[in-house]
Scaffold this motif. Structure first.
Motif, PDB file in Angstrom:
ATOM      1  N   GLN A 130      -2.457   3.845   7.851  1.00 29.95           N
ATOM      2  CA  GLN A 130      -1.978   2.640   8.551  1.00 29.95           C
ATOM      3  C   GLN A 130      -1.092   1.764   7.666  1.00 29.95           C
ATOM      4  O   GLN A 130      -0.777   0.627   8.030  1.00 29.95           O
ATOM      5  CB  GLN A 130      -3.174   1.832   9.075  1.00 29.95           C
ATOM      6  CG  GLN A 130      -3.970   2.609  10.121  1.00 29.95           C
ATOM      7  CD  GLN A 130      -5.167   1.837  10.653  1.00 29.95           C
ATOM      8  OE1 GLN A 130      -5.431   0.715  10.234  1.00 29.95           O
ATOM      9  NE2 GLN A 130      -5.895   2.448  11.578  1.00 29.95           N
ATOM     10  N   ALA A 131      -0.715   2.308   6.492  1.00 31.18           N
ATOM     11  CA  ALA A 131       0.151   1.587   5.533  1.00 31.18           C
ATOM     12  C   ALA A 131      -0.383   0.179   5.240  1.00 31.18           C
ATOM     13  O   ALA A 131       0.344  -0.811   5.305  1.00 31.18           O
ATOM     14  CB  ALA A 131       1.587   1.528   6.044  1.00 31.18           C
ATOM     15  N   TYR A 132      -1.678   0.115   4.910  1.00 33.96           N
ATOM     16  CA  TYR A 132      -2.310  -1.158   4.527  1.00 33.96           C
ATOM     17  C   TYR A 132      -1.587  -1.699   3.287  1.00 33.96           C
ATOM     18  O   TYR A 132      -1.514  -1.011   2.262  1.00 33.96           O
ATOM     19  CB  TYR A 132      -3.802  -0.897   4.251  1.00 33.96           C
ATOM     20  CG  TYR A 132      -4.589  -2.069   3.757  1.00 33.96           C
ATOM     21  CD1 TYR A 132      -4.772  -3.197   4.554  1.00 33.96           C
ATOM     22  CD2 TYR A 132      -5.185  -2.041   2.495  1.00 33.96           C
ATOM     23  CE1 TYR A 132      -5.508  -4.269   4.091  1.00 33.96           C
ATOM     24  CE2 TYR A 132      -5.930  -3.108   2.037  1.00 33.96           C
ATOM     25  CZ  TYR A 132      -6.092  -4.221   2.831  1.00 33.96           C
ATOM     26  OH  TYR A 132      -6.819  -5.280   2.379  1.00 33.96           O
ATOM     27  N   PRO A 133      -0.998  -2.919   3.369  1.00 34.17           N
ATOM     28  CA  PRO A 133      -0.104  -3.384   2.299  1.00 34.17           C
ATOM     29  C   PRO A 133      -0.715  -3.430   0.896  1.00 34.17           C
ATOM     30  O   PRO A 133      -0.044  -3.069  -0.068  1.00 34.17           O
ATOM     31  CB  PRO A 133       0.318  -4.785   2.760  1.00 34.17           C
ATOM     32  CG  PRO A 133      -0.438  -5.096   3.987  1.00 34.17           C
ATOM     33  CD  PRO A 133      -1.072  -3.873   4.493  1.00 34.17           C
ATOM     34  N   TRP A 134      -1.987  -3.855   0.777  1.00 29.00           N
ATOM     35  CA  TRP A 134      -2.589  -3.951  -0.566  1.00 29.00           C
ATOM     36  C   TRP A 134      -2.723  -2.572  -1.213  1.00 29.00           C
ATOM     37  O   TRP A 134      -2.607  -2.441  -2.431  1.00 29.00           O
ATOM     38  CB  TRP A 134      -3.956  -4.634  -0.515  1.00 29.00           C
ATOM     39  CG  TRP A 134      -3.857  -6.098  -0.281  1.00 29.00           C
ATOM     40  CD1 TRP A 134      -4.060  -6.743   0.905  1.00 29.00           C
ATOM     41  CD2 TRP A 134      -3.507  -7.115  -1.234  1.00 29.00           C
ATOM     42  NE1 TRP A 134      -3.857  -8.094   0.758  1.00 29.00           N
ATOM     43  CE2 TRP A 134      -3.522  -8.353  -0.552  1.00 29.00           C
ATOM     44  CE3 TRP A 134      -3.178  -7.097  -2.589  1.00 29.00           C
ATOM     45  CZ2 TRP A 134      -3.233  -9.561  -1.179  1.00 29.00           C
ATOM     46  CZ3 TRP A 134      -2.894  -8.310  -3.216  1.00 29.00           C
ATOM     47  CH2 TRP A 134      -2.917  -9.506  -2.513  1.00 29.00           C
ATOM     48  N   LEU A 135      -2.981  -1.541  -0.402  1.00 31.31           N
ATOM     49  CA  LEU A 135      -3.086  -0.183  -0.958  1.00 31.31           C
ATOM     50  C   LEU A 135      -1.719   0.273  -1.464  1.00 31.31           C
ATOM     51  O   LEU A 135      -1.609   0.844  -2.554  1.00 31.31           O
ATOM     52  CB  LEU A 135      -3.619   0.807   0.086  1.00 31.31           C
ATOM     53  CG  LEU A 135      -3.781   2.246  -0.430  1.00 31.31           C
ATOM     54  CD1 LEU A 135      -4.980   2.359  -1.368  1.00 31.31           C
ATOM     55  CD2 LEU A 135      -3.928   3.242   0.711  1.00 31.31           C
ATOM     56  N   GLY A 136      -0.667  -0.010  -0.654  1.00 31.71           N
ATOM     57  CA  GLY A 136       0.685   0.348  -1.057  1.00 31.71           C
ATOM     58  C   GLY A 136       1.076  -0.342  -2.351  1.00 31.71           C
ATOM     59  O   GLY A 136       1.635   0.275  -3.262  1.00 31.71           O
ATOM     60  N   MET A 137       0.724  -1.623  -2.449  1.00 32.13           N
ATOM     61  CA  MET A 137       1.030  -2.401  -3.642  1.00 32.13           C
ATOM     62  C   MET A 137       0.286  -1.833  -4.854  1.00 32.13           C
ATOM     63  O   MET A 137       0.861  -1.662  -5.924  1.00 32.13           O
ATOM     64  CB  MET A 137       0.616  -3.858  -3.409  1.00 32.13           C
ATOM     65  CG  MET A 137       1.004  -4.772  -4.532  1.00 32.13           C
ATOM     66  SD  MET A 137       0.727  -6.474  -4.036  1.00 32.13           S
ATOM     67  CE  MET A 137       0.862  -7.290  -5.609  1.00 32.13           C
ATOM     68  N   ARG A 138      -0.999  -1.522  -4.635  1.00 35.86           N
ATOM     69  CA  ARG A 138      -1.813  -0.980  -5.713  1.00 35.86           C
ATOM     70  C   ARG A 138      -1.233   0.348  -6.212  1.00 35.86           C
ATOM     71  O   ARG A 138      -1.092   0.559  -7.413  1.00 35.86           O
ATOM     72  CB  ARG A 138      -3.255  -0.780  -5.226  1.00 35.86           C
ATOM     73  CG  ARG A 138      -4.225  -0.392  -6.315  1.00 35.86           C
ATOM     74  CD  ARG A 138      -5.615  -0.201  -5.731  1.00 35.86           C
ATOM     75  NE  ARG A 138      -6.581   0.109  -6.770  1.00 35.86           N
ATOM     76  CZ  ARG A 138      -6.765   1.332  -7.243  1.00 35.86           C
ATOM     77  NH1 ARG A 138      -6.077   2.340  -6.750  1.00 35.86           N
ATOM     78  NH2 ARG A 138      -7.646   1.534  -8.201  1.00 35.86           N
ATOM     79  N   SER A 139      -0.878   1.247  -5.282  1.00 34.29           N
ATOM     80  CA  SER A 139      -0.334   2.562  -5.656  1.00 34.29           C
ATOM     81  C   SER A 139       0.977   2.424  -6.410  1.00 34.29           C
ATOM     82  O   SER A 139       1.202   3.120  -7.408  1.00 34.29           O
ATOM     83  CB  SER A 139      -0.114   3.427  -4.418  1.00 34.29           C
ATOM     84  OG  SER A 139      -1.314   3.561  -3.709  1.00 34.29           O
ATOM     85  N   SER A 140       1.842   1.497  -5.946  1.00 33.88           N
ATOM     86  CA  SER A 140       3.143   1.372  -6.611  1.00 33.88           C
ATOM     87  C   SER A 140       2.992   0.713  -7.985  1.00 33.88           C
ATOM     88  O   SER A 140       3.858   0.853  -8.844  1.00 33.88           O
ATOM     89  CB  SER A 140       4.136   0.602  -5.735  1.00 33.88           C
ATOM     90  OG  SER A 140       3.626  -0.674  -5.453  1.00 33.88           O
ATOM     91  N   MET A 141       1.874   0.015  -8.209  1.00 32.60           N
ATOM     92  CA  MET A 141       1.646  -0.628  -9.514  1.00 32.60           C
ATOM     93  C   MET A 141       1.180   0.370 -10.581  1.00 32.60           C
ATOM     94  O   MET A 141       1.355   0.123 -11.772  1.00 32.60           O
ATOM     95  CB  MET A 141       0.581  -1.722  -9.387  1.00 32.60           C
ATOM     96  CG  MET A 141       1.101  -3.072  -8.946  1.00 32.60           C
ATOM     97  SD  MET A 141      -0.267  -4.248  -8.804  1.00 32.60           S
ATOM     98  CE  MET A 141      -0.525  -4.673 -10.538  1.00 32.60           C
TER      99      MET A 141
END
Ligand SMILES: [Zn+2]
Length: 253
Positions: free
Chosen positions: A127-138
């Motif tokens: 569901q492209a949860y934003p915090w997960l995306g942010m965490r992965s890109s970090m």
């Protein structure tokens, strides 16, 4: 990785002979306090996980995971079992829910809670949860920043102790602080995965309300380990900030 205590030890050793100001003692106190809290949380989490691992549930962790993934249309997400204890994780790169042996093949309340939590991450990913995306890109930035940061910090402390400027140490600390930021970005990701897990466990009715209460408790304990990791990361950061402020004020004298 250089252990934090070693950097702290060197930092203190190098600046030995300089009177230990009370702000540095506050920093050390915070690290010790965070260490004690972390230890208590770890012991509590393991004790409760063990207790709920002995409480039987209708389905194994693998069956719970499959049902939850299918219920969210994630038929393409694979479930595998991996060695170790508490090694359970979701891998977004391979789209796999990896469950430890005790979770994968056991039909217990703890296994249901952990399996559903990991599936919560798979749902976040889908569901492209934003915090997960942010965490992965970090992740790559944090890995390089932390690794490089601790060496620059160590070199900076040597330079500062020799009587030169503290700016190298501050640069190292700034890079090092990325790991603290990371522990805080991890918190909403973990809490949300547990929330999704508990909602699904309740609506799917695979476990009784009493079991649901215990599954909720198991995930609360797991969440507390992330909170205590974040707190201890802050304690280390505060320690260095206080130490470097003391060194900087010495420079100005
Ligand atoms: Zn998680």
């Amino acid at each position: 990785m250089i252990p934090n205590f070693l950097i702290a030890y060197y930092g203190n050793g190098l600046t030995y002979g300089m009177p230990m100001d009370h702000t540095s003692l506050i920093g050390i106190g915070l690290i010790v306090l965070a260490g004690i809290v972390g230890f208590i949380v770890q012991v509590g989490m393991r004790k409760h996980m063990q207790e709920y691992s002995a409480e039987p549930a209708g389905l194994t962790g693998e069956q719970i995971a499959r049902e939850m993934l299918d219920a969210h249309g994630l038929h393409n997400v694979q479930i595998t079992h991996i060695p170790g204890q508490l090694t359970d994780h979701y891998n977004p790169a391979t789209r796999t829910v990896n469950l430890s042996e005790n979770v994968y093949s056991r039909a217990s309340v703890a296994a249901a809670a952990v399996a559903a939590h990991e599936c919560g991450h798979a749902v976040q990913h889908a569901q492209a949860y934003p915090w997960l995306g942010m965490r992965s890109s970090m992740v790559p930035v944090v890995n390089i920043g932390t690794h490089l940061g601790q060496w620059i910090l160590l070199i900076g402390l040597i330079i500062a102790a020799a009587g030169s400027s503290t700016w190298v140490a501050w640069t190292g600390l700034a890079l090092f602080s990325l790991s603290t930021l990371f522990t805080f970005v991890t918190l909403p990701v973990e809490l949300d995965a547990s929330r999704r897990a508990l909602v699904w466990l309740r609506t799917s009715r695979h476990i009784s309300p009493a079991m649901h209460e215990h599954a909720s408790s198991a995930l609360r304990w797991a969440a507390m380990t992330y909170v205590s990791a974040a707190l201890s990361s802050v304690a280390v950061l505060v320690y260095y900030i206080l130490r470097l402020l003391a060194l900087s004020s010495r420079d100005r004298r």
